[in-house]
Design a protein around this motif. Sequence first.
Motif, short mmCIF file in Angstrom:
data_model
loop_
_atom_site.label_atom_id
_atom_site.label_comp_id
_atom_site.label_asym_id
_atom_site.label_seq_id
_atom_site.Cartn_x
_atom_site.Cartn_y
_atom_site.Cartn_z
N ASP A 98 49.27 6.12 21.35
CA ASP A 98 49.24 6.72 22.69
C ASP A 98 47.91 6.44 23.38
OD1 ASP A 98 51.79 7.76 22.37
OD2 ASP A 98 51.10 9.83 22.03
N LEU A 99 46.81 6.56 22.66
CA LEU A 99 45.50 6.31 23.27
C LEU A 99 45.34 4.84 23.64
CD1 LEU A 99 43.08 8.55 21.17
CD2 LEU A 99 44.13 9.01 23.40
N LYS A 100 45.86 3.97 22.80
CA LYS A 100 45.81 2.54 23.10
C LYS A 100 46.61 2.26 24.37
CE LYS A 100 46.92 -1.98 21.20
NZ LYS A 100 47.60 -2.71 20.13
N LYS A 103 44.71 3.51 27.41
CA LYS A 103 43.62 2.60 27.78
C LYS A 103 44.17 1.39 28.54
CE LYS A 103 39.46 0.61 25.84
NZ LYS A 103 38.63 0.50 24.66
N GLU A 104 45.29 0.84 28.08
CA GLU A 104 45.91 -0.30 28.76
C GLU A 104 46.43 0.11 30.14
OE1 GLU A 104 48.86 -1.54 25.94
OE2 GLU A 104 47.36 -2.43 24.60
N ALA A 105 47.01 1.30 30.24
CA ALA A 105 47.52 1.79 31.53
C ALA A 105 46.37 1.96 32.52
CB ALA A 105 48.27 3.10 31.35
N ALA A 112 45.18 8.21 37.24
CA ALA A 112 43.87 8.80 36.96
C ALA A 112 43.18 8.00 35.87
CB ALA A 112 44.04 10.24 36.50
N VAL A 113 41.87 7.94 35.93
CA VAL A 113 41.12 7.21 34.92
C VAL A 113 40.17 8.19 34.24
CG1 VAL A 113 39.55 5.30 34.46
CG2 VAL A 113 41.24 5.10 36.29
#
Length: 142
Positions: A98-100, A103-105, A112-113
């Motif tokens: 999910d975190l990967k 990060k790609e999204a 939002a970043v």
Amino acid sequence: MRDLEGYFKGLSDATRLRIMNLLLQGELCVCDIQRIVAGTQPTISRHLNYLKQSGLVVDRRDGLRVFYRVARENNSDLRILHQFLRKAFKGKRVLEDDLKELKEAMARGACAVPTAFRSHRPKLSDVTSSRAQVEARRESNI
């Protein structure tokens, strides 16, 4: 004691654990969470509302979008719980995936970043080029 009970009730679902994992990285729009968790908008909103009612997250509205973030660590229980969750989430394949994906999204320009994924403060040229890239992709798909 009620706070603790609410926190653990809020965390008693795999989807809500995945959402908390994402929100520990920073504030996110519902649509970003929905995309990564691959749930329907009503389902994700229901889980987010449950987390909000349990005192784990807070929201803010910006136009049509709703953004969520973890609640401020105003008490030691919540601070310790966040530290525990960060440690407990490490090494869990689904959560790391999910975190990967988050990060790609964010690199593609999601709503939002989170601060954890910002390598620098965005400049106007960054936003302009990102929009140009999005437009170019749209045109190539037509």
